[in-house]
Design an enzyme around this catalytic site. Structure first.
Site, PDB file in Angstrom:
ATOM      1  CG  HIS A  24      -1.955  -1.127   1.133  1.00 27.25           C
ATOM      2  ND1 HIS A  24      -2.585  -1.633   2.244  1.00 27.25           N
ATOM      3  CD2 HIS A  24      -2.420  -1.856   0.087  1.00 27.25           C
ATOM      4  CE1 HIS A  24      -3.415  -2.605   1.877  1.00 27.25           C
ATOM      5  NE2 HIS A  24      -3.323  -2.769   0.578  1.00 27.25           N
ATOM      6  CB  SER A  80      -8.975  -6.010  10.492  1.00 33.77           C
ATOM      7  OG  SER A  80      -8.721  -5.206   9.346  1.00 33.77           O
TER       8      SER A  80
HETATM    9  C1  BV8 Z   1      -8.353  -2.329  -5.180  1.00 34.83           C
HETATM   10  C2  BV8 Z   1      -3.063   2.805   2.671  1.00 34.83           C
HETATM   11  C3  BV8 Z   1      -9.006  -2.617  -7.411  1.00 34.83           C
HETATM   12  C4  BV8 Z   1      -3.730   4.141   2.879  1.00 34.83           C
HETATM   13  C5  BV8 Z   1      -4.882   1.171   2.704  1.00 34.83           C
HETATM   14  C6  BV8 Z   1     -16.405  -2.680  -2.453  1.00 34.83           C
HETATM   15  C7  BV8 Z   1     -16.415  -1.373  -2.888  1.00 34.83           C
HETATM   16  C8  BV8 Z   1     -15.268  -0.674  -3.234  1.00 34.83           C
HETATM   17  C9  BV8 Z   1     -14.045  -1.299  -3.122  1.00 34.83           C
HETATM   18  C10 BV8 Z   1     -14.060  -2.599  -2.673  1.00 34.83           C
HETATM   19  C11 BV8 Z   1     -15.202  -3.318  -2.364  1.00 34.83           C
HETATM   20  N1  BV8 Z   1     -14.850  -4.572  -1.995  1.00 34.83           N
HETATM   21  C12 BV8 Z   1     -13.511  -4.688  -2.058  1.00 34.83           C
HETATM   22  C13 BV8 Z   1     -13.047  -3.489  -2.468  1.00 34.83           C
HETATM   23  C14 BV8 Z   1     -11.723  -3.172  -2.654  1.00 34.83           C
HETATM   24  C15 BV8 Z   1     -11.191  -2.391  -1.451  1.00 34.83           C
HETATM   25  C16 BV8 Z   1     -11.484  -3.114  -0.153  1.00 34.83           C
HETATM   26  O1  BV8 Z   1     -10.869  -4.125   0.139  1.00 34.83           O
HETATM   27  N2  BV8 Z   1     -12.441  -2.626   0.644  1.00 34.83           N
HETATM   28  C17 BV8 Z   1     -12.754  -3.334   1.882  1.00 34.83           C
HETATM   29  C18 BV8 Z   1     -12.953  -2.351   2.989  1.00 34.83           C
HETATM   30  C19 BV8 Z   1     -13.951  -4.236   1.633  1.00 34.83           C
HETATM   31  N3  BV8 Z   1      -9.791  -2.442  -1.726  1.00 34.83           N
HETATM   32  C20 BV8 Z   1      -9.283  -1.483  -2.510  1.00 34.83           C
HETATM   33  O2  BV8 Z   1      -9.880  -0.505  -2.896  1.00 34.83           O
HETATM   34  C21 BV8 Z   1      -7.817  -1.725  -2.907  1.00 34.83           C
HETATM   35  N4  BV8 Z   1      -7.720  -1.503  -4.329  1.00 34.83           N
HETATM   36  O3  BV8 Z   1      -8.987  -3.282  -4.814  1.00 34.83           O
HETATM   37  O4  BV8 Z   1      -8.182  -1.940  -6.499  1.00 34.83           O
HETATM   38  C22 BV8 Z   1     -10.316  -1.873  -7.399  1.00 34.83           C
HETATM   39  C23 BV8 Z   1     -10.342  -0.669  -8.038  1.00 34.83           C
HETATM   40  C24 BV8 Z   1     -11.565   0.003  -8.076  1.00 34.83           C
HETATM   41  C25 BV8 Z   1     -12.714  -0.498  -7.421  1.00 34.83           C
HETATM   42  C26 BV8 Z   1     -12.639  -1.708  -6.734  1.00 34.83           C
HETATM   43  C27 BV8 Z   1     -11.436  -2.408  -6.716  1.00 34.83           C
HETATM   44  C28 BV8 Z   1      -6.907  -0.757  -2.208  1.00 34.83           C
HETATM   45  C29 BV8 Z   1      -6.840  -1.136  -0.740  1.00 34.83           C
HETATM   46  C30 BV8 Z   1      -5.719  -0.337  -0.060  1.00 34.83           C
HETATM   47  C31 BV8 Z   1      -6.297   0.811   0.722  1.00 34.83           C
HETATM   48  N5  BV8 Z   1      -5.210   1.470   1.476  1.00 34.83           N
HETATM   49  N6  BV8 Z   1      -3.840   1.758   3.338  1.00 34.83           N
HETATM   50  C32 BV8 Z   1      -3.657   4.605   4.299  1.00 34.83           C
HETATM   51  O5  BV8 Z   1      -3.170   3.843   5.177  1.00 34.83           O
HETATM   52  O6  BV8 Z   1      -4.079   5.752   4.537  1.00 34.83           O
HETATM   53  S1  BV8 Z   1      -5.749  -0.032   3.528  1.00 34.83           S
HETATM   54  C33 BV8 Z   1      -5.503   0.129   5.209  1.00 34.83           C
HETATM   55  O7  BV8 Z   1      -6.536  -0.606   5.832  1.00 34.83           O
HETATM   56  C34 BV8 Z   1      -4.268  -0.567   5.700  1.00 34.83           C
HETATM   57  O8  BV8 Z   1      -3.181  -0.371   4.860  1.00 34.83           O
HETATM   58  C35 BV8 Z   1      -4.663  -1.999   5.759  1.00 34.83           C
HETATM   59  O9  BV8 Z   1      -4.372  -2.668   4.570  1.00 34.83           O
HETATM   60  C36 BV8 Z   1      -6.145  -1.946   5.827  1.00 34.83           C
HETATM   61  C37 BV8 Z   1      -6.651  -2.647   7.052  1.00 34.83           C
HETATM   62  O10 BV8 Z   1      -5.970  -2.136   8.080  1.00 34.83           O
HETATM   63  P1  BV8 Z   1      -5.148  -3.159   9.057  1.00 34.83           P
HETATM   64  O11 BV8 Z   1      -3.728  -3.024   8.774  1.00 34.83           O
HETATM   65  O12 BV8 Z   1      -5.711  -4.523   9.024  1.00 34.83           O
HETATM   66  O13 BV8 Z   1      -5.513  -2.419  10.335  1.00 34.83           O
HETATM   67  P2  BV8 Z   1      -6.858  -2.529  11.094  1.00 34.83           P
HETATM   68  O14 BV8 Z   1      -6.939  -1.329  11.952  1.00 34.83           O
HETATM   69  O15 BV8 Z   1      -7.963  -2.839  10.170  1.00 34.83           O
HETATM   70  O16 BV8 Z   1      -6.615  -3.832  11.983  1.00 34.83           O
HETATM   71  C38 BV8 Z   1      -5.499  -3.854  12.879  1.00 34.83           C
HETATM   72  C39 BV8 Z   1      -5.504  -5.242  13.451  1.00 34.83           C
HETATM   73  O17 BV8 Z   1      -4.401  -5.343  14.338  1.00 34.83           O
HETATM   74  C40 BV8 Z   1      -6.761  -5.535  14.260  1.00 34.83           C
HETATM   75  O18 BV8 Z   1      -7.239  -6.825  13.903  1.00 34.83           O
HETATM   76  C41 BV8 Z   1      -6.262  -5.535  15.700  1.00 34.83           C
HETATM   77  O19 BV8 Z   1      -6.935  -6.496  16.497  1.00 34.83           O
HETATM   78  C42 BV8 Z   1      -4.824  -5.948  15.528  1.00 34.83           C
HETATM   79  N7  BV8 Z   1      -3.912  -5.502  16.579  1.00 34.83           N
HETATM   80  C43 BV8 Z   1      -4.007  -4.390  17.378  1.00 34.83           C
HETATM   81  N8  BV8 Z   1      -2.938  -4.333  18.197  1.00 34.83           N
HETATM   82  C44 BV8 Z   1      -2.163  -5.410  17.906  1.00 34.83           C
HETATM   83  C45 BV8 Z   1      -2.773  -6.152  16.887  1.00 34.83           C
HETATM   84  N9  BV8 Z   1      -2.250  -7.282  16.372  1.00 34.83           N
HETATM   85  C46 BV8 Z   1      -1.085  -7.700  16.910  1.00 34.83           C
HETATM   86  N10 BV8 Z   1      -0.420  -7.063  17.896  1.00 34.83           N
HETATM   87  C47 BV8 Z   1      -0.937  -5.920  18.414  1.00 34.83           C
HETATM   88  N11 BV8 Z   1      -0.262  -5.267  19.400  1.00 34.83           N
END
Ligand code: BV8
Length: 250
Positions: free
Chosen positions: A124, A194
């Site tokens: 990313h 997540s």
């Molecule tokens: C794409 C950079 C093709 C920016 C990020 C429906 C509609 C529209 C789009 C979609 C759709 N369905 C799917 C999509 C595609 C979409 C997507 O996946 N949406 C999801 C929400 C359903 N994906 C995209 O758009 C990707 N591109 O698919 O292109 C396309 C093109 C056009 C249309 C459709 C598709 C691009 C995705 C990249 C987005 N950019 N980051 C920025 O950071 O500002 S994503 C961002 O959130 C992060 O980088 C990461 O990847 C993501 C999730 O975050 P996590 O890292 O998992 O963090 P989170 O807070 O969620 O969880 C933390 C975890 O850690 C928790 O579980 C917690 O319990 C745990 N934790 C906490 N403390 C600890 C721990 N674990 C261990 N130790 C600890 N101490």
């Protein structure tokens, strides 16, 4: 699927020692112990009123480039002050212990590289890099005129962080390499994510499908938890440190 907390299963240690190709996918959870808020909780103070998923989009930047630039400037400040934690360092220590370690990250904080990990695959992008929003080329320096966002010295277009927003394609080489790694690995670790954002969230499933052992390290359950071979419930810094320590003792 077995959930262990906090001991490390002996069978997992044996599998790690025997593995030829180890794949690791990390999310913002591994940086939480460095004081970098996870993606979902990235909102405090001024930003508490905004949903990260709404801000991290081309539409948000188009509608309010100043707001989005300032959000990233705030996060970049947090990241610059943060230090790698025992979770990042454990992965550095694991590298020479196995024939092949591939580290794929969803994180944009660069903490794996600052910890000393080599060949980190950034799915990313990286918040410390800036690019022109028009031609996409990197920009190392620009005139600080006080205008926010600053403008590209080449074409005058707005600058933007070199990260992948929702709805944007991932860097092709990084994604292809990550998919290849998932298809070939013996053991796949999903750490601190997540496991919902695509296409990164499909990587552990690709690995499982070809027979890899699937390990999740996360204090909370995720959609991946029911599918893993080992679910180690706890903090990445603690669990990874102990796992690598035990595995290093022959
Ligand atoms: C794409 C950079 C093709 C920016 C990020 C429906 C509609 C529209 C789009 C979609 C759709 N369905 C799917 C999509 C595609 C979409 C997507 O996946 N949406 C999801 C929400 C359903 N994906 C995209 O758009 C990707 N591109 O698919 O292109 C396309 C093109 C056009 C249309 C459709 C598709 C691009 C995705 C990249 C987005 N950019 N980051 C920025 O950071 O500002 S994503 C961002 O959130 C992060 O980088 C990461 O990847 C993501 C999730 O975050 P996590 O890292 O998992 O963090 P989170 O807070 O969620 O969880 C933390 C975890 O850690 C928790 O579980 C917690 O319990 C745990 N934790 C906490 N403390 C600890 C721990 N674990 C261990 N130790 C600890 N101490």
């Amino acid at each position: 699927m077995h959930t262990y907390s906090p001991q490390i299963p002996a069978s997992l240690v044996t599998a790690l020692r025997a593995a030829e190709r180890v794949a690791v996918l990390t999310g913002s959870g591994i940086s939480a112990e460095s004081g970098v808020p996870t993606f979902r909780e990235a909102q405090t103070g001024l930003w508490v009123q905004y949903d990260p998923q709404q801000l991290a989009t081309p539409e948000a930047f188009k509608n309010n480039p100043r707001l989005v630039w300032e959000w990233y400037a705030w996060r970049r400040e947090l990241v610059t002050k943060a230090k790698p934690n025992p979770g990042h360092l454990a992965l550095v220590h694991l590298e020479p212990m196995v024939p092949e370690l591939s580290l794929i990250t969803q994180n944009i904080d660069g903490l794996h590289q600052r910890a000393g990990s080599q060949g980190v695959i950034e799915l990313h992008g990286n918040i410390t890099r800036t690019r022109c929003s028009i031609d996409g080329e990197p920009v190392e320096s620009w005139n600080e005129t006080g205008e926010i966002p600053p403008r590209c010295p080449r074409c005058g277009g707005y600058l933007r962080p070199d990260v992948v927003w929702f709805g944007e394609m991932l860097p092709e080489t990084a994604l292809m390499t990550a998919i290849e790694i998932a298809e070939r690995c013996d053991i796949f670790f999903s750490i601190g994510t997540s496991a919902v954002v695509q296409p990164a969230a499909s990587l552990p499933l690709n690995a499982k499908r070809q027979g890899a052992i699937l390990v999740e390290i996360n204090p909370d359950e995720t959609p991946l938890t029911p599918l893993v071979t080992y679910s180690l419930s706890g903090q990445a810094g603690d669990i990874l440190h102990r796992l690598v320590q035990i595995a290093s003792i022959r």
